[in-house]
Structures are given as structure tokens and as C-alpha cells.
Design a protein around this motif. Structure first.
Motif, PDB file in Angstrom:
ATOM      1  N   UNK A  19      -4.156  -3.877   3.161  1.00 35.80           N
ATOM      2  CA  UNK A  19      -2.891  -3.617   2.489  1.00 35.80           C
ATOM      3  C   UNK A  19      -2.480  -4.907   1.781  1.00 35.80           C
ATOM      4  N   UNK A  20      -2.502  -4.877   0.453  1.00 35.33           N
ATOM      5  CA  UNK A  20      -2.081  -6.040  -0.314  1.00 35.33           C
ATOM      6  C   UNK A  20      -0.575  -6.011  -0.521  1.00 35.33           C
ATOM      7  N   UNK A  21       0.054  -7.186  -0.580  1.00 39.23           N
ATOM      8  CA  UNK A  21       1.508  -7.231  -0.763  1.00 39.23           C
ATOM      9  C   UNK A  21       1.909  -8.406  -1.648  1.00 39.23           C
ATOM     10  N   UNK A  22       2.869  -8.147  -2.513  1.00 43.77           N
ATOM     11  CA  UNK A  22       3.366  -9.127  -3.474  1.00 43.77           C
ATOM     12  C   UNK A  22       4.843  -8.850  -3.732  1.00 43.77           C
ATOM     13  N   UNK A  23       5.515  -9.780  -4.399  1.00 42.21           N
ATOM     14  CA  UNK A  23       6.851  -9.542  -4.927  1.00 42.21           C
ATOM     15  C   UNK A  23       6.757  -9.582  -6.444  1.00 42.21           C
ATOM     16  N   UNK A  31       4.569  -1.742 -14.863  1.00 45.27           N
ATOM     17  CA  UNK A  31       3.111  -1.591 -14.757  1.00 45.27           C
ATOM     18  C   UNK A  31       2.364  -2.843 -15.197  1.00 45.27           C
ATOM     19  N   UNK A  32       2.941  -3.633 -16.090  1.00 43.35           N
ATOM     20  CA  UNK A  32       2.347  -4.948 -16.383  1.00 43.35           C
ATOM     21  C   UNK A  32       2.298  -5.793 -15.117  1.00 43.35           C
ATOM     22  N   UNK A  33       3.375  -5.778 -14.341  1.00 44.08           N
ATOM     23  CA  UNK A  33       3.416  -6.531 -13.083  1.00 44.08           C
ATOM     24  C   UNK A  33       2.481  -5.940 -12.036  1.00 44.08           C
ATOM     25  N   UNK A  34       2.449  -4.613 -11.943  1.00 40.50           N
ATOM     26  CA  UNK A  34       1.557  -3.967 -10.979  1.00 40.50           C
ATOM     27  C   UNK A  34       0.101  -4.310 -11.278  1.00 40.50           C
ATOM     28  N   UNK A  78      -5.536  -8.357  -6.027  1.00 43.68           N
ATOM     29  CA  UNK A  78      -6.164  -7.567  -4.963  1.00 43.68           C
ATOM     30  C   UNK A  78      -7.685  -7.571  -5.135  1.00 43.68           C
ATOM     31  N   UNK A  79      -8.156  -7.392  -6.373  1.00 41.50           N
ATOM     32  CA  UNK A  79      -9.598  -7.383  -6.655  1.00 41.50           C
ATOM     33  C   UNK A  79     -10.213  -8.748  -6.353  1.00 41.50           C
ATOM     34  N   UNK A  80      -9.473  -9.818  -6.585  1.00 40.52           N
ATOM     35  CA  UNK A  80      -9.995 -11.150  -6.263  1.00 40.52           C
ATOM     36  C   UNK A  80     -10.230 -11.307  -4.761  1.00 40.52           C
ATOM     37  N   UNK A  81      -9.404 -10.654  -3.950  1.00 39.27           N
ATOM     38  CA  UNK A  81      -9.603 -10.701  -2.493  1.00 39.27           C
ATOM     39  C   UNK A  81     -10.775  -9.842  -2.050  1.00 39.27           C
ATOM     40  N   UNK A  82     -11.026  -8.735  -2.748  1.00 39.95           N
ATOM     41  CA  UNK A  82     -12.073  -7.777  -2.364  1.00 39.95           C
ATOM     42  C   UNK A  82     -12.973  -7.559  -3.582  1.00 39.95           C
ATOM     43  N   UNK A  88      11.626  -5.492  -4.524  1.00 42.34           N
ATOM     44  CA  UNK A  88      10.499  -6.083  -5.240  1.00 42.34           C
ATOM     45  C   UNK A  88       9.205  -6.125  -4.463  1.00 42.34           C
ATOM     46  N   UNK A  89       9.238  -5.877  -3.154  1.00 40.25           N
ATOM     47  CA  UNK A  89       8.012  -5.904  -2.352  1.00 40.25           C
ATOM     48  C   UNK A  89       7.100  -4.781  -2.806  1.00 40.25           C
ATOM     49  N   UNK A  90       5.901  -5.138  -3.203  1.00 34.13           N
ATOM     50  CA  UNK A  90       4.933  -4.204  -3.767  1.00 34.13           C
ATOM     51  C   UNK A  90       3.700  -4.156  -2.891  1.00 34.13           C
ATOM     52  N   UNK A  91       3.264  -2.942  -2.568  1.00 40.43           N
ATOM     53  CA  UNK A  91       2.088  -2.733  -1.714  1.00 40.43           C
ATOM     54  C   UNK A  91       1.024  -1.952  -2.465  1.00 40.43           C
ATOM     55  N   UNK A  92      -0.219  -2.311  -2.221  1.00 41.33           N
ATOM     56  CA  UNK A  92      -1.377  -1.526  -2.664  1.00 41.33           C
ATOM     57  C   UNK A  92      -2.249  -1.337  -1.441  1.00 41.33           C
ATOM     58  N   UNK A  93      -2.694  -0.084  -1.209  1.00 41.97           N
ATOM     59  CA  UNK A  93      -3.553   0.174  -0.050  1.00 41.97           C
ATOM     60  C   UNK A  93      -4.521   1.315  -0.358  1.00 41.97           C
TER      61      UNK A  93
END
Length: 198
Positions: free
Chosen positions: A16-20, A79-82, A89-93, A165-170
Motif C-alpha cells: 500500500x503506497x501512501x503520499x500527500x 490526476x497530475x498529482x496522482x 510507486x513504480x520506483x519502489x516496485x 490529502x492522504x493518497x493511497x494506491x494498492x
């Protein structure tokens, strides 16, 4: 049959990736869009039907082609921010580099929960033939929530409290079953959707 434990190695990720996101004012603009567009608001749909025993919310569903319409500039900024979050996220995986240029955003939702409401049913984002194309889910909390309203990922015993602002990708898979806990006070706003393989 005997169950065998294998070495878990030196990592135990939940993926689960997370950013603001920035600027944080994007969140205010998206909430304003929701509140100003009463005619587009509908009781939350789970799957293909309305079932308040599964999902109790008010939603606005937006198609990608609507992003460019006048008055919808906040969506482009979002969506620019997302996309920046997804690149990180891709850099981590790095395995994801193989599919990163084959993903697209489909229809997505702005949602509001009031006290007593929540996404009640434990679910994943890829449960049927209709959702096989979903690779990742994304969600951004658009406001702070003080009482209740957290997102619970059951397999990881992980509870995430909404912060503006907390954004998650999973991953959309069964490995990331989750539900929303009951909102106890105030309102909870989110923007959420999927990254689909095309």
C-alpha cells in the motif's frame, strides 16, 4: 499434509503506497465540486446495484472524458498529482515498469459519508469478470476525520485514519480486502477509482 512456514526474507510489505498530494487546496476544490453538483449525487452503488447494507454513501461518478469539460479543472490537477504518486510507486516496485504504460483511469467516484455511514462489507476491487481489468485502486481523503471513518485492511490488521490529502494506491486483488469503518462525526469525503489494464 503438513503446513510449512517459509522464510519471509527481509521484507514484509503490504504493497500500500501512501503520499500527500500538493497543493492541498485540490481537496477543497473537489469537495466544492461535490457540494455544488447536487443533481449528479446518487446513493452509493456497490458493484452494479444499490445496496445500503453493503455501501452507504452518496456518490458522483465521473467518466474520464468529463475531466476536460469547463469547470472540471480540479480533476486534471488531481490526476497530475496522482500520476506523480504512481510513478513513485513504480520506483519502489520496478517489476511494474513492464505494465506501467498500459494502465488507464476509468470512471471514478467522488463520495461523501455522513455519521453512521460507511462501506460496510469487506471487499476487494477485483471480484468478478466485470472487474478483472482492475490492477490498482486509488483513494485520496479530501478532509480530516476525527471520529471513525477509517479504512481497515483486514489481512494486515491495518487501520488508516482519513487525513486531508492522504493518497493511497494498492493492488486490486483479494490480498487487499478492506472496508470502511463507521463515521461517527462530521463528514468524510474521498475521491476513488481504479487503474485498469488496457
Amino acid at each position: 499434509m503438513q503446513k510449512i512456514a517459509i522464510d519471509s526474507g527481509n521484507k514484509n510489505p503490504n504493497f500500500i503506497g501512501s503520499w500527500t498530494i500538493e497543493p492541498i487546496s485540490i481537496c477543497d476544490d473537489l469537495i466544492s465540486y461535490f457540494e455544488l453538483n447536487i443533481s449528479k449525487q446518487k446513493s452509493g452503488i456497490a458493484g452494479s446495484s444499490l445496496n445500503l447494507d453493503i455501501k452507504d454513501s452518496v456518490d458522483i461518478t465521473i467518466k474520464p472524458k468529463e475531466i476536460i469539460l469547463p469547470g472540471n479543472g480540479a480533476f486534471k490537477l488531481y490526476f497530475d498529482q496522482l500520476f506523480e504518486c504512481y510513478k513513485d510507486y513504480v520506483e519502489d516496485w520496478t517489476f511494474l515498469e513492464q505494465i506501467s504504460d498500459r494502465l488507464e483511469i476509468g470512471s471514478f467516484n467522488l463520495q461523501r459519508y455522513k455519521p453512521g455511514q460507511h462501506f460496510k462489507k469487506l471487499h476487494t476491487e477485483r471480484l468478478s469478470l466485470d472487474s478483472l481489468h482492475r490492477i490498482f485502486a486509488f483513494m485520496t481523503y479530501l478532509n480530516d476525520v476525527q471520529e471513525g471513518g477509517s479504512t481497515f485492511f483486514s489481512h494486515y490488521d491495518l487501520e488508516i485514519q482519513p487525513q486531508k490529502g492522504l493518497t493511497l494506491i494498492w493492488p486490486a486483488e483479494w490480498t487487499h480486502a478492506h472496508k470502511g469503518n463507521i463515521l461517527k462525526e462530521g463528514s468524510k469525503y474521498i475521491i476513488t477509482g481504479w487503474m485498469n489494464i488496457c
